[in-house]
Design a protein around this motif. Structure first.
Motif, PDB file in Angstrom:
ATOM      1  N   UNK A 189      -2.075   0.361  17.210  1.00 17.60           N
ATOM      2  CA  UNK A 189      -1.481   1.674  17.467  1.00 17.60           C
ATOM      3  C   UNK A 189      -0.767   1.704  18.814  1.00 17.60           C
ATOM      4  N   UNK A 190      -1.336   1.022  19.813  1.00 21.23           N
ATOM      5  CA  UNK A 190      -0.686   0.993  21.125  1.00 21.23           C
ATOM      6  C   UNK A 190       0.661   0.273  21.040  1.00 21.23           C
ATOM      7  N   UNK A 191       0.692  -0.847  20.317  1.00 23.26           N
ATOM      8  CA  UNK A 191       1.953  -1.585  20.191  1.00 23.26           C
ATOM      9  C   UNK A 191       3.003  -0.762  19.448  1.00 23.26           C
ATOM     10  N   UNK A 192       2.548  -0.033  18.415  1.00 26.33           N
ATOM     11  CA  UNK A 192       3.501   0.804  17.681  1.00 26.33           C
ATOM     12  C   UNK A 192       4.041   1.900  18.586  1.00 26.33           C
ATOM     13  N   UNK A 193       3.166   2.538  19.372  1.00 22.01           N
ATOM     14  CA  UNK A 193       3.625   3.566  20.314  1.00 22.01           C
ATOM     15  C   UNK A 193       4.615   2.984  21.314  1.00 22.01           C
ATOM     16  N   UNK A 194       4.436   1.701  21.667  1.00 19.18           N
ATOM     17  CA  UNK A 194       5.318   1.043  22.631  1.00 19.18           C
ATOM     18  C   UNK A 194       6.587   0.517  21.984  1.00 19.18           C
ATOM     19  N   UNK A 195       6.715   0.643  20.655  1.00 15.52           N
ATOM     20  CA  UNK A 195       7.907   0.179  19.958  1.00 15.52           C
ATOM     21  C   UNK A 195       7.904  -1.302  19.649  1.00 15.52           C
ATOM     22  N   UNK A 215       2.030  -2.753   4.114  1.00 12.60           N
ATOM     23  CA  UNK A 215       1.699  -1.392   3.682  1.00 12.60           C
ATOM     24  C   UNK A 215       0.908  -0.658   4.767  1.00 12.60           C
ATOM     25  N   UNK A 216      -0.116  -1.325   5.320  1.00 10.06           N
ATOM     26  CA  UNK A 216      -0.915  -0.682   6.369  1.00 10.06           C
ATOM     27  C   UNK A 216      -0.094  -0.483   7.628  1.00 10.06           C
ATOM     28  N   UNK A 217       0.734  -1.443   7.966  1.00  9.67           N
ATOM     29  CA  UNK A 217       1.572  -1.328   9.158  1.00  9.67           C
ATOM     30  C   UNK A 217       2.556  -0.171   9.020  1.00  9.67           C
ATOM     31  N   UNK A 218       3.152  -0.034   7.849  1.00 10.05           N
ATOM     32  CA  UNK A 218       4.083   1.074   7.618  1.00 10.05           C
ATOM     33  C   UNK A 218       3.366   2.419   7.708  1.00 10.05           C
ATOM     34  N   UNK A 219       2.159   2.462   7.149  1.00  4.32           N
ATOM     35  CA  UNK A 219       1.385   3.703   7.205  1.00  4.32           C
ATOM     36  C   UNK A 219       1.055   4.072   8.653  1.00  4.32           C
ATOM     37  N   UNK A 220       0.623   3.078   9.441  1.00  5.54           N
ATOM     38  CA  UNK A 220       0.332   3.313  10.862  1.00  5.54           C
ATOM     39  C   UNK A 220       1.588   3.777  11.598  1.00  5.54           C
ATOM     40  N   UNK A 221       2.679   3.090  11.369  1.00  6.93           N
ATOM     41  CA  UNK A 221       3.927   3.411  12.064  1.00  6.93           C
ATOM     42  C   UNK A 221       4.376   4.827  11.732  1.00  6.93           C
ATOM     43  N   UNK A 222       4.249   5.198  10.454  1.00 10.75           N
ATOM     44  CA  UNK A 222       4.669   6.537  10.039  1.00 10.75           C
ATOM     45  C   UNK A 222       3.799   7.601  10.712  1.00 10.75           C
ATOM     46  N   UNK A 223       2.487   7.360  10.728  1.00 13.46           N
ATOM     47  CA  UNK A 223       1.571   8.319  11.340  1.00 13.46           C
ATOM     48  C   UNK A 223       1.852   8.466  12.831  1.00 13.46           C
ATOM     49  N   UNK A 459       0.499   8.273   1.500  1.00 14.37           N
ATOM     50  CA  UNK A 459       0.960   7.008   0.965  1.00 14.37           C
ATOM     51  C   UNK A 459       0.119   6.553  -0.205  1.00 14.37           C
ATOM     52  N   UNK A 460       0.475   5.423  -0.783  1.00 13.67           N
ATOM     53  CA  UNK A 460      -0.242   4.905  -1.933  1.00 13.67           C
ATOM     54  C   UNK A 460      -1.663   4.488  -1.583  1.00 13.67           C
ATOM     55  N   UNK A 461      -1.915   4.127  -0.322  1.00 13.11           N
ATOM     56  CA  UNK A 461      -3.246   3.707   0.092  1.00 13.11           C
ATOM     57  C   UNK A 461      -4.104   4.881   0.521  1.00 13.11           C
ATOM     58  N   UNK A 462      -3.638   6.110   0.238  1.00  9.69           N
ATOM     59  CA  UNK A 462      -4.357   7.339   0.578  1.00  9.69           C
ATOM     60  C   UNK A 462      -4.388   7.613   2.070  1.00  9.69           C
ATOM     61  N   UNK A 463      -3.582   6.878   2.808  1.00  5.84           N
ATOM     62  CA  UNK A 463      -3.420   7.229   4.212  1.00  5.84           C
ATOM     63  C   UNK A 463      -2.219   8.144   4.297  1.00  5.84           C
ATOM     64  N   UNK A 464      -1.916   8.620   5.482  1.00  4.89           N
ATOM     65  CA  UNK A 464      -0.751   9.483   5.597  1.00  4.89           C
ATOM     66  C   UNK A 464      -0.546   9.955   6.995  1.00  4.89           C
ATOM     67  N   UNK A 465       0.234  10.988   7.148  1.00  2.00           N
ATOM     68  CA  UNK A 465       0.516  11.510   8.461  1.00  2.00           C
ATOM     69  C   UNK A 465       0.532  13.029   8.398  1.00  2.00           C
ATOM     70  N   UNK A 466       0.321  13.621   9.544  1.00  2.00           N
ATOM     71  CA  UNK A 466       0.333  15.074   9.635  1.00  2.00           C
ATOM     72  C   UNK A 466       1.213  15.474  10.794  1.00  2.00           C
ATOM     73  N   UNK A 467       2.008  16.509  10.591  1.00  2.00           N
ATOM     74  CA  UNK A 467       2.871  17.004  11.666  1.00  2.00           C
ATOM     75  C   UNK A 467       2.754  18.502  11.707  1.00  2.00           C
TER      76      UNK A 467
END
Length: 469
Positions: A189-195, A215-223, A459-467
């Motif tokens: 998550x820290x690396x994603x926040x750092x781009x 799939x997990x990386x995309x879900x994390x990045x989206x969140x 997402x398909x893995x039942x993860x997601x994001x909230x805004x």
């Protein structure tokens, strides 16, 4: 089977939580050392008031470091922030080894408090961000398991060695932490926040042990991207309804955790068992006490993702409330010189382990799991910081006030107060705490922000994001 599949995550978590084992040594250290300092042949003559400050100074100073720890976690990552926590512990134990007066011990405890505040701010964040949804609760409870290991080491070793010998053992733990944790990955998550998605992918591969993480990386990045669209501000903790609700929930849980008397019993265990005169030597009773803590925290780590957070906290709060009331009654009869005390000497040896079992199965472990999962990415470090400051102030109040109340009003008054506050905690948990077992960060956030306008993408893995709009 879950541990076998997730062994890489558990290795990283165990390495990270060595720093909370170091924290445990600073909490448990006072139990065997204060009786030595208060004894007639003390190496450093100490009054009862000074002994209570020795016990509480470390916790008081731990309220200072969460704010810089929160800032550092956002800027340099939770891994490097945790590594910095080892420095105050090492310096503190060196001061204890050299101490020949009370001010040096005070200084050591104050410095160690800085490390304590950093560790308990950054560790829940790190574990929450490296863990899969299925084991996030279990991994977060490792904070308590390792802390109880550190406490037990003090009960087992402290009564039989000098203050110098115990400090020499304790300094090895933060050193071992630095050596092992340096090889662990930073939170993806820290690396994603750092781009830096490439390093985030490498971190995930290391933790999950497989190559196909898209799939997990995309879900994390989206969140993370959704959470970071609005920069988290300090005032958002109190003005945004979901954040405010999360804080209220955790304030209530941590208030119950501290005001059930846990820290006072741990810090003054040897003195309490000595006063109880329950049939076992105080040193032996403390070892029993610490062993129950460690084993129960290990059990809790396996139950938190099976039974859920809420049931464990309710059972835990009920158990400590009842145990406190019974222990208070015993000390009251002892204070009144009741003849019943002779026949009831078994009560402290039976009921205090029941207290510690009840406490450790839920209140000692579950709050860290909830802390690691309840806030959005953009506000998590600030929320964890505020919570740790709150916990530090509550812990200091309990640790300091216990000795004052016990000396002036009697042990039984302190235990009865702890019992009543524990019962209040049960009511709070039943009414306000939502269950978060096995849910993704996004699903948890959606539940907290249910009274606000929320965009939730699944997402398909039942993860997601909230805004929040």
């Amino acid at each position: 089977m879950t541990i076998c599949r997730r062994w890489r995550e558990y290795v990283a978590a165990l390495s990270a939580t060595l720093i909370t084992a170091a924290a445990g040594t600073t909490v448990g250290w006072t139990s065997p050392i204060l009786p030595k300092l208060l004894a007639d042949d003390s190496p450093i003559p100490t009054s009862k008031d000074q002994s209570s400050w020795i016990a509480s100074f470390m916790i008081l100073c731990s309220a200072v470091s969460p704010i810089p720890a929160s800032y550092l976690a956002d800027r340099i990552g939770t891994k490097k922030t945790l590594l910095l926590a080892a420095i105050p512990y090492i310096i503190g134990w060196i001061l204890v080894m050299l101490a020949n007066n009370i001010p040096m011990i005070y200084a050591a405890r104050l410095i160690q408090g800085l490390g304590y505040g950093i560790a308990y701010t950054a560790a829940p964040m790190y574990l929450g961000e490296i863990a899969s949804n299925e084991v996030r609760g279990a991994m977060a409870t490792l904070i308590t398991v390792m802390s109880k290991f550190g406490i037990l080491s003090q009960y087992c070793i402290g009564p039989y060695v000098s203050m110098l010998g115990l400090a020499s053992f304790n300094i090895a733990i933060p050193i071992l932490f630095v050596v092992t944790f340096s090889a662990m990955p930073e939170s993806p998550y820290y690396y994603i926040k750092s781009g830096d998605t490439n390093r985030a992918e490498m971190s995930l591969k290391h933790l999950r042990g497989r190559d196909y993480m898209n799939e997990e990386l995309e879900s994390m990045s989206h969140l993370v991207n959704e959470n970071m669209k609005e920069k988290g501000r300090w005032k958002d903790l109190f003005t945004v309804g979901g954040n405010r609700k999360g804080l209220i929930i955790l304030f209530g849980i941590y208030f119950t955790q501290q005001f059930c008397g846990s820290t006072a019993i741990i810090s003054y265990a040897q003195q309490i068992f000595g006063a109880a005169e329950g049939g076992l030597r105080a040193e032996e009773a403390c070892i029993l006490f610490g062993t129950v803590q460690l084993l129960t925290s290990a059990i809790s780590s396996q139950l938190v993702d099976r039974l859920g957070r809420k049931p464990l906290l309710i059972v835990s709060s009920c158990g400590v409330g009842l145990a406190n009331i019974v222990i208070g009654a015993y000390f009251f009869m002892k204070f009144e010189s009741s003849d019943l005390v002779v026949a009831l000497k078994f009560i402290p040896i039976v009921v205090i382990p029941i207290f510690i079992f009840s406490y450790t199965i839920g209140l000692a472990t579950v709050p860290f799991a909830i802390t690691s999962e309840i806030f959005p990415t953009n506000i998590k470090s600030k929320a964890t910081c505020v919570i740790q400051i709150f916990v530090a102030l509550m812990t200091f109040a309990v640790t300091k006030l216990y000795q004052v109340i016990a000396d002036n009003l009697g042990n039984y008054v302190a235990f009865w107060c702890f019992g009543l506050l524990s019962v209040g905690g049960v009511i709070f948990i039943i009414i306000l705490l939502p269950e978060t077992k096995g849910q993704s960060f996004a699903a948890i956030q959606e539940k907290l922000y249910s009274n606000e306008t929320v965009v939730y993408e699944k997402g398909e893995d039942h993860s997601g994001s909230v805004r929040i709009l």
